[in-house]
Design a protein around this motif. Structure first.
Motif, short mmCIF file in Angstrom:
data_model
loop_
_atom_site.label_atom_id
_atom_site.label_comp_id
_atom_site.label_asym_id
_atom_site.label_seq_id
_atom_site.Cartn_x
_atom_site.Cartn_y
_atom_site.Cartn_z
N LEU A 249 41.18 31.32 51.50
CA LEU A 249 41.52 31.72 50.14
C LEU A 249 41.64 30.50 49.25
O LEU A 249 42.31 29.53 49.61
CB LEU A 249 42.84 32.50 50.14
N ILE A 250 40.97 30.53 48.12
CA ILE A 250 41.12 29.49 47.10
C ILE A 250 41.82 30.13 45.91
O ILE A 250 41.39 31.17 45.41
CB ILE A 250 39.77 28.90 46.67
N ALA A 251 42.90 29.52 45.49
CA ALA A 251 43.71 30.06 44.39
C ALA A 251 43.56 29.16 43.17
O ALA A 251 44.03 28.02 43.17
CB ALA A 251 45.18 30.15 44.80
N PHE A 252 42.89 29.67 42.15
CA PHE A 252 42.69 28.94 40.90
C PHE A 252 43.77 29.34 39.89
O PHE A 252 44.22 30.49 39.88
CB PHE A 252 41.31 29.25 40.30
N GLY A 253 44.11 28.41 39.02
CA GLY A 253 45.02 28.72 37.93
C GLY A 253 46.48 28.65 38.29
O GLY A 253 47.33 29.17 37.55
N LEU A 254 46.83 28.01 39.40
CA LEU A 254 48.23 27.82 39.74
C LEU A 254 48.85 26.74 38.85
O LEU A 254 48.13 25.92 38.28
CB LEU A 254 48.37 27.42 41.21
#
Length: 381
Positions: A249-254
């Protein structure tokens, strides 16, 4: 991988200083200097023959092809036919544009935000209207129930629901995902997270339904399962970051940028590391080493760059093509196998009358860059 349609990553200290040149083949131009400010590039099976046809949108002035969506028939083996008009009309720069077969007739239709345009089989499209009867769609548009047409996920005031295509582009609201609760924003990705061959869903954004949902087949999904709390809220994207054979999982916008989370193969995620990148336009294994790489934003430049991933621990920027000039509309990327060799080729266009694709050699090695930029004056630099 999770949406090849939508999003996650940031740490400058991880960058290896200096650029090297990625080994894609010499650039292949798709069209001539009639292009003015091409600002979108994508691919879809426009003619229903089983391969992917390149499509570009031209937003500039000074050309008879101003505000046109154009497509080029894929003839196989990296050869393309002459330019054909798909659509003429102004599309706003912030609009989400995609190609999906909404009516399951074998031909890619065009979507602009929530509105779809039907392909008549020749590549020309006609306005149909909004495909989502209520709420706001995530624009996932993949087959979630196994019946061969594309479905979606929508957000309403207090729920996240499946949106099921009943055929011909007729969508109805399906079962809810997760508990009832306020939904401020929604971002959805899909991938097989637990290795059972089914599409699972990851719900991001700001809502009570954040987490992942096991695909049970036939359009059914299991209960809400938590993801590492450090991954929320964010825009999720899935892909194999550490080259171990499962979808991470890649989480953008953290708040601290982009972070990837390692999947143990069963859908349990632990913090991997930060990624020195915002949301890319394209993701794929561009260097053939088994993990996903990202395209890089070039701002007002025309350079074509990727961020090469080495197992999630090192992210190195590469020039695929270095181009001098001022870019008025930004560089757009898309990943697609255009020559049928099973590798993700890199497509790009920019505001310098430039559009083309880079055949992926799959070797993971690099060669001196090939310059191909054509300026708006019509000359090569």
């Amino acid at each position: 991988m999770c949406t090849p349609l939508r999003p996650l990553l940031v740490l400058a200290a991880l960058l290896t200083r200096g650029f090297v040149h990625a080994q894609f083949g010499p650039v292949e131009l798709l069209f001539e200097s009639e292009a003015k400010y091409p600002n979108r590039v994508m691919a879809g099976d426009v003619d229903g023959d089983g391969d992917l046809d390149p499509v570009t949108y031209n937003s500039g002035t000074g050309s008879i092809y101003t505000y046109t969506m154009r497509w080029f028939e894929n003839l196989g083996g990296g050869e393309f036919g002459p330019m054909r008009i798909m659509f003429t009309g102004s599309i706003g720069g912030a609009a989400a544009v995609a190609l999906r077969d909404i009516d399951a007739d074998g031909h890619a239709d065009m979507l602009v935000d929530n509105t779809w345009y039907q392909n008549d089989g020749t590549g020309a499209v006609t306005l149909v209207g909004p495909y989502c009867p209520v709420g706001t769609p995530a624009r996932l548009l993949v087959d979630l129930d196994g019946d061969g047409d594309v479905d979606d996920v929508i957000r309403q005031a207090n729920s996240v629901d499946l949106l099921i295509n009943q055929g011909g582009g007729n969508f109805v609201v399906g079962a809810p995902l997760g508990p009832a609760g306020a939904v401020t924003s929604l971002a959805v990705a899909y991938a097989d997270l637990d290795g059972d061959g089914q599409k699972d869903l990851v719900i991001g954004g700001t809502n009570a339904q954040m987490g992942w949902y096991k695909g049970l087949g036939g359009g059914a999904f299991g209960p809400q399962q938590p993801i590492n709390p450090l991954a929320q809220p964010s825009t999720p994207v899935c892909g194999d970051v550490d080259a171990d054979g499962d979808n991470d999982l890649i989480a953008f916008g953290l708040p601290d940028g982009t972070v990837w989370f390692a999947n143990d193969g069963s859908g349990s995620f632990t913090v991997g590391d930060t990624i020195p990148s915002g949301m890319p336009e394209a993701i794929g294994d561009f260097d053939g080493d088994g993990d996903v790489d990202l395209t890089m934003d070039t701002g007002t430049g025309c350079d074509v760059r990727i961020l090469r991933n080495d197992g999630g621990s090192t992210w190195t920027p590469f020039f695929v093509e270095q181009v001098s000039g001022y870019n008025l509309v930004g560089t757009s990327y898309h990943a697609a196998d255009l020559n049928g060799d099973g590798l993700a080729d890199l497509m790009q266009c920019s505001g310098m009358d430039l559009a083309g694709w880079y055949p992926n050699t799959g070797t993971g090695t690099f060669v001196p860059r090939q310059r191909f930029c054509q300026t708006m004056g019509g000359a090569y630099d």
